[in-house]
Write a protein that holds these residues in place. Sequence first.
Motif, PDB file in Angstrom:
ATOM      1  N   ARG A 163       0.783  -1.238   0.036  1.00 14.54           N
ATOM      2  CA  ARG A 163       0.020  -0.091  -0.071  1.00 14.54           C
ATOM      3  C   ARG A 163       0.913   1.102   0.096  1.00 14.54           C
ATOM      4  O   ARG A 163       0.735   2.329   0.490  1.00 14.54           O
ATOM      5  N   LEU A 164       1.728   1.354  -0.868  1.00 17.93           N
ATOM      6  CA  LEU A 164       2.651   2.475  -0.966  1.00 17.93           C
ATOM      7  C   LEU A 164       2.147   3.476  -1.752  1.00 17.93           C
ATOM      8  O   LEU A 164       1.190   3.492  -2.893  1.00 17.93           O
ATOM      9  N   PRO A 165       2.344   4.816  -1.197  1.00 18.09           N
ATOM     10  CA  PRO A 165       1.824   5.878  -1.801  1.00 18.09           C
ATOM     11  C   PRO A 165       2.173   5.916  -3.388  1.00 18.09           C
ATOM     12  O   PRO A 165       1.492   6.563  -4.148  1.00 18.09           O
ATOM     13  N   ASP A 166       3.288   5.490  -3.841  1.00 17.21           N
ATOM     14  CA  ASP A 166       3.736   5.603  -5.130  1.00 17.21           C
ATOM     15  C   ASP A 166       3.618   4.181  -5.944  1.00 17.21           C
ATOM     16  O   ASP A 166       4.313   3.895  -6.709  1.00 17.21           O
ATOM     17  N   ALA A 167       2.646   3.523  -5.527  1.00 16.90           N
ATOM     18  CA  ALA A 167       2.402   2.154  -6.115  1.00 16.90           C
ATOM     19  C   ALA A 167       2.269   2.172  -7.659  1.00 16.90           C
ATOM     20  O   ALA A 167       2.871   1.345  -8.281  1.00 16.90           O
ATOM     21  N   GLY A 168       1.472   3.048  -8.193  1.00 17.34           N
ATOM     22  CA  GLY A 168       1.576   3.002  -9.746  1.00 17.34           C
ATOM     23  C   GLY A 168       2.733   3.398 -10.351  1.00 17.34           C
ATOM     24  O   GLY A 168       2.787   2.586 -11.344  1.00 17.34           O
ATOM     25  N   ALA A 169       3.422   4.286  -9.719  1.00 16.76           N
ATOM     26  CA  ALA A 169       4.745   4.399 -10.444  1.00 16.76           C
ATOM     27  C   ALA A 169       5.643   3.324 -10.394  1.00 16.76           C
ATOM     28  O   ALA A 169       6.528   2.996 -11.451  1.00 16.76           O
TER      29      ALA A 169
END
Length: 776
Positions: free
Chosen positions: A718-724
Amino acid sequence: MNTSGLSQGEQERIAAIDRIVASESDPVGPLLERLDEKSWAVRRAVVAALASLGDAAVPPLCNLLRSSRDDEARIAAAVDALVASVGDADRCVAGLAGDPNPAVAADAAQILGRRRSRSEVPTLVQLIDHEDDNVAVAAIEALGRIGGRAAVDSLIRAVGSGNFFRVFPAVDVLGRSGDPRAVAPLAGLAENPVYGSEAVRSLGRTGERQAVAPLAALICKRSDAAVRLGAVALAELAQRHYERYGDPAVIDDAVRLATPAAPATRRLAQVLPEAESGEQVAICRLLGVLGGEHAVAALTQQLDAPSPVSEAAAAALKRLGRESDQPLLLALREGDSARRRVLLPLVSRATAADEVVRCLGDPDATVRALAADALARLGNPALVPALFPLLADENPRVAQAAAGAIQSLGSPLTEKLALEAARSGEARVRRAALRILGYFGYASALPVFEAALRDPDPRLREAALQGLAYIDEPRALEALLEAARDEEDRTRALAMRSLGQVTEDLRVTSYLLRGLADRDPWVRYYACQALGRQGVEVAARPIAERLDDDAGQVRVAAVDALSHLQTPLASEALRRAARSADPDVCRAALIGLGIRRERDALGILLERSRDTDAATRLVAISAMADFSGDEVEEALATAARDEEESVRTAAVGFLAARPGKSATLRLVGMAGVAPVRELVDAGLSVPVEGRVEGIVEALADADDELAPRLVSALLRMRLPDAGALLRRVAGLPNAPARKAAMGALASIGEREVLQTAAASDVDPEVRRIATLLLSD
């Protein structure tokens, strides 16, 4: 092996096998001759012996499977020996796959599957298309053991073959492959009268959002069985998706979009009463997703069902939130004790306070205790007066729950009510009141505690001694010091325990030091504990002398105390204790060495991590877990393969918590170890420093089975930069990594990357997966 229960002849033949292994220069031949032993126990010993010989026994065993097929017991034993072989058997066994005898090829597939040979997946993929059904089925089942993602296209052909013997196992493996390409062929069989039920179950196992629509279509069917089956499959689908991607809302949102709520909830409510327990749990969950008045009514009726259905219904009602508030409150008010037991653990809204207070008078003790717990959760100090009458409850659990809730809530009235309770005519109420007064440290309670010290009830005196430690008044300390001089051993012991809670004071220290030589072992025990907790370094020598105490509990307490004293003498004493023959002292010392984290003690911990005693190994790896160094990680990785489950579990947990890329790569290296597979997956999802870098590095050459698990771990962080991060994985040269990234990107709505991959990825499978995901 354990030979108890075997005949004399069997024991003698097993002993002969042991002698062959120990004394023969080439034991393989004599052992092969014994593979047709009539006794299963003796044959098992032969299998174990051949497996232990490793590479030396592999070619002869493979040759036996080719040339000596006149005895089924011998063949089965040879297969078992190859499965268990400690040698590099996979390549030799794979050579059997091309044998013209289909039975030999089927044995090869079975062995590779049972060995979970990921390196020979291509061999098994070829065997799926074998002309012999037995070989094809063995290959499909083998891929089911290993993971079928690399064989999706072949499995899809098997599913579409119409061959009864191949379709069923292929449907099962395809569903568990975790590949989006599995959904369409499985959905195509959902209405098939022969394969439909198994296809629906497999759709649930896919964990793919694309499977929601074909499963949701079953919910409004005329067939009750189809509705129940669809609900169970949707529940499993949601669970699998959550395990893979960590987002429970994706599937639920898709269900609401794909399902007409009113007709669906009416249909689910119709089939709910006659469904089996597991089906009812799944239907309750689905009703909680869809909501509406039919759902609320049906779920409320199930609150009186046996467990686990009632719990599922209550959880679903809670999930519906304000939509179900009134029915829940009504159920709590009018329900019997059984219904209240289900509902009270779920209460968290302040609006339920009045109904929960009513439950404090329920005839069922469990309900009364749960009601007290619920009031503590509601966090309203105004409810405290309602809890004090429960201190008189005859059920200890209820009284304890009430006291815990009072302490949790606090209140301006608590002091007054507790002082009143301390004057109660019932001893158990006075004891509970003293614990509450001590917990808050009310100075006004000092006379009450002093009076209790003279009470004939020993438990009341004990509560008073405990509470005095928390009252910051000189008279309270004087009372404890006086108790430490009491003639009664138990009084002195309890006083020592309480003095350990007092802030540092020279008089306290002197009393504790004197306690080390007391005649009573429990006085010495609490004195050791207290001196260690307070860090009284001058006590190191007399505490070290307690390592030879006659009482075991004192020796362990001395070790624990030394762990907190930062002196060379304490350090040396701990090292001696870590080599003690007394296992309790040894383990306590290992824990102490771990607390101190002195680098030169690491050798002892590493040594003990290989101890013959499993409990000692467990303590040793726990103690070394916070030490840095490759040797620690290597020891933890070794322990992760320990024969004892508790050791394996702890080792994987410690590796998962370690920062740094190297720990992550060691975890990845254990991903194929069956006993810790799920633990490793969970550990890889712990977002410590270096975890992402290690997983991305491992993805660079991960295969089709490992890559989805690694990508799943990245998403579950659940990292904030999961998309990147996933876009980075989607750009790796490794096609299995890109394939795995597609499903993860779809789960978080990154359609632009999917569109690019569908149009231009160099790998046709990646393009196909991306296209399928875009069509959802």
